[in-house]
Enzyme design. Structure first.
Site, PDB file in Angstrom:
ATOM      1  N   HIS A 191       0.768  -1.169   0.109  1.00  0.00           N
ATOM      2  CA  HIS A 191       0.097  -0.142  -0.004  1.00  0.00           C
ATOM      3  C   HIS A 191       0.859   1.050   0.181  1.00  0.00           C
ATOM      4  O   HIS A 191       1.919   1.139   0.741  1.00  0.00           O
ATOM      5  CB  HIS A 191      -0.901  -0.053   1.129  1.00  0.00           C
ATOM      6  CG  HIS A 191      -1.985   1.127   1.211  1.00  0.00           C
ATOM      7  ND1 HIS A 191      -1.600   2.311   1.920  1.00  0.00           N
ATOM      8  CD2 HIS A 191      -3.285   1.195   0.565  1.00  0.00           C
ATOM      9  CE1 HIS A 191      -2.626   3.188   1.576  1.00  0.00           C
ATOM     10  NE2 HIS A 191      -3.578   2.577   1.220  1.00  0.00           N
ATOM     11  N   ASP A 317     -11.353   2.734  -1.385  1.00  0.00           N
ATOM     12  CA  ASP A 317     -10.097   3.383  -0.371  1.00  0.00           C
ATOM     13  C   ASP A 317     -10.664   4.489   0.405  1.00  0.00           C
ATOM     14  O   ASP A 317     -10.353   5.445   0.782  1.00  0.00           O
ATOM     15  CB  ASP A 317      -9.228   4.286  -1.347  1.00  0.00           C
ATOM     16  CG  ASP A 317      -7.863   4.355  -0.950  1.00  0.00           C
ATOM     17  OD1 ASP A 317      -7.554   4.134   0.269  1.00  0.00           O
ATOM     18  OD2 ASP A 317      -6.692   5.177  -1.798  1.00  0.00           O
TER      19      ASP A 317
END
Ligand code: MN
Length: 355
Positions: A191, A317
């Site tokens: 990430h 997200d």
């Protein structure tokens, strides 16, 4: 506004698939306290952290909403998922997670975060699955924590937030973590976070350091460093997950493959040698990709075309980019029913073992 700007039609109220969002961010309250302390004390040289979290712990309404949402593993997150038509969230520790602190502190924080995440999953077993945090610069304990997270807590893989104070995991001293992931047969999510102190300077002046562009540059770089170091020759079954349509790497695939093919056999760089396979092969066979932050069909369809519809997954997200309307835009993509179900549901079920 340009008439080429994508439309956001209402989402399908009854789609022939469940929606699984695979890159949903969370921060435990005790770690938020440590972030606030660091923001006050300014002990750590990480201008990206101070810029990003300085803003998102500020007094604006946007910051307050974000701060509350990102710490929720309860009703607020569930009701936001309901408002977006998201059935299941794959929740993971947000950036920079534990990777701001010394390795030992970071390991202790990862254990605590994983325990709290498992408790959240237990309260909403049909809605949350989780990924394990670990301290990348403490590789033996990180491998152990990944094993504990998967075997004892029921987490479905691991996550790390790219570089740790400028250190990348292509150095073999950290590969115990990847060895554990391959042995456990679970993916590792790579990430983004803000570029390191060494990298961030030219991004900062124009505000390009965070999700607008800096994240993608930094995280794509990390993924390519892993590839060029030969990580996937050592662990050929390892699966890395990249968000944001692969941080643009699928778009660069042809050129990366072409140039890396030449560079890797040129003896031009001390730490670059020939690999068993081509960059092309690793970036497809050792990666899955998600659409986090991209509420727009064309790059998703492009990824499906070049990477394969079986490796491209949906993500919102949340709460960094909480835009429920984007779900409608992706429901409306003109792709086949099978590819759409693979994107929203089937690939995530398979990779993260969601029953
Ligand atoms: Mn994210």
């Amino acid at each position: 506004m340009s008439d080429r700007y994508p439309a956001m039609p209402p989402r399908d109220p009854n789609p022939p698939y469940k929606r699984i969002a695979t890159e949903e961010a969370w921060l435990p309250p005790d770690m938020m306290e440590m972030y606030l302390k660091e923001l006050a004390d300014q002990n750590i040289d990480d201008p990206g952290f101070h810029s990003l979290w300085g803003f998102f712990t500020g007094s604006t309404q946007k910051a307050k909403d974000h701060s509350r949402r990102i710490q929720s593993l309860g009703e607020e997150r569930i009701s936001d998922m309901d408002a977006s038509g998201i059935d299941i969230a794959v929740v993971s520790l947000t950036a920079p997670g534990v990777q701001l602190f010394d390795p030992e502190t970071a390991s202790a924080l990862a254990i605590s975060a994983n325990d709290q995440l498992a408790e959240g999953m237990a309260r909403y077993p049909d809605r949350y699955v989780g990924l394990a945090a670990f301290s990348p610069l403490d590789p033996a304990n990180a491998a152990k924590e990944l094993e504990r997270g998967v075997d004892k807590l029921g987490l479905r893989g691991g996550i790390f937030n790219s570089h740790t104070l400028g250190t990348y995991l292509d150095d073999e001293r950290y590969w115990e973590i990847f060895e554990a992931a391959e042995a456990l047969d679970v993916p590792i999510y790579l990430h983004p976070q803000t570029p390191s102190a060494q990298m961030i300077e030219p991004f900062l002046k124009r505000g390009l350091d965070a999700a607008v562009y800096g994240f993608a540059c930094e995280t794509g770089l990390h993924a390519l460093r892993l590839m060029a170091a030969g990580l996937f020759d050592r662990f050929p079954k390892l699966q890395i997950v990249l968000g944001h349509c692969g941080e643009a790497l699928p778009y660069w695939l042809y050129r990366i493959d072409f140039m890396h093919g030449h560079i890797s056999v040129s003896a031009r760089y001390e730490h670059v040698g020939p690999l068993k396979r081509r960059a092309w092969d690793y970036l497809i066979d050792n990666f899955h990709y998600t659409s986090s932050g991209v509420g727009w069909g064309p790059p998703i369809k492009f990824c499906q075309e070049v990477i394969g519809a079986d490796r491209m997954m949906y993500a919102m997200d949340y709460p960094w980019q909480f835009v429920p309307e984007e779900v409608g835009a992706l429901d409306a993509m003109d792709i086949g029913d099978g590819a759409k179900k693979a994107f929203f549901e089937d690939n995530a079920r398979r990779l993260f073992r969601i029953e």
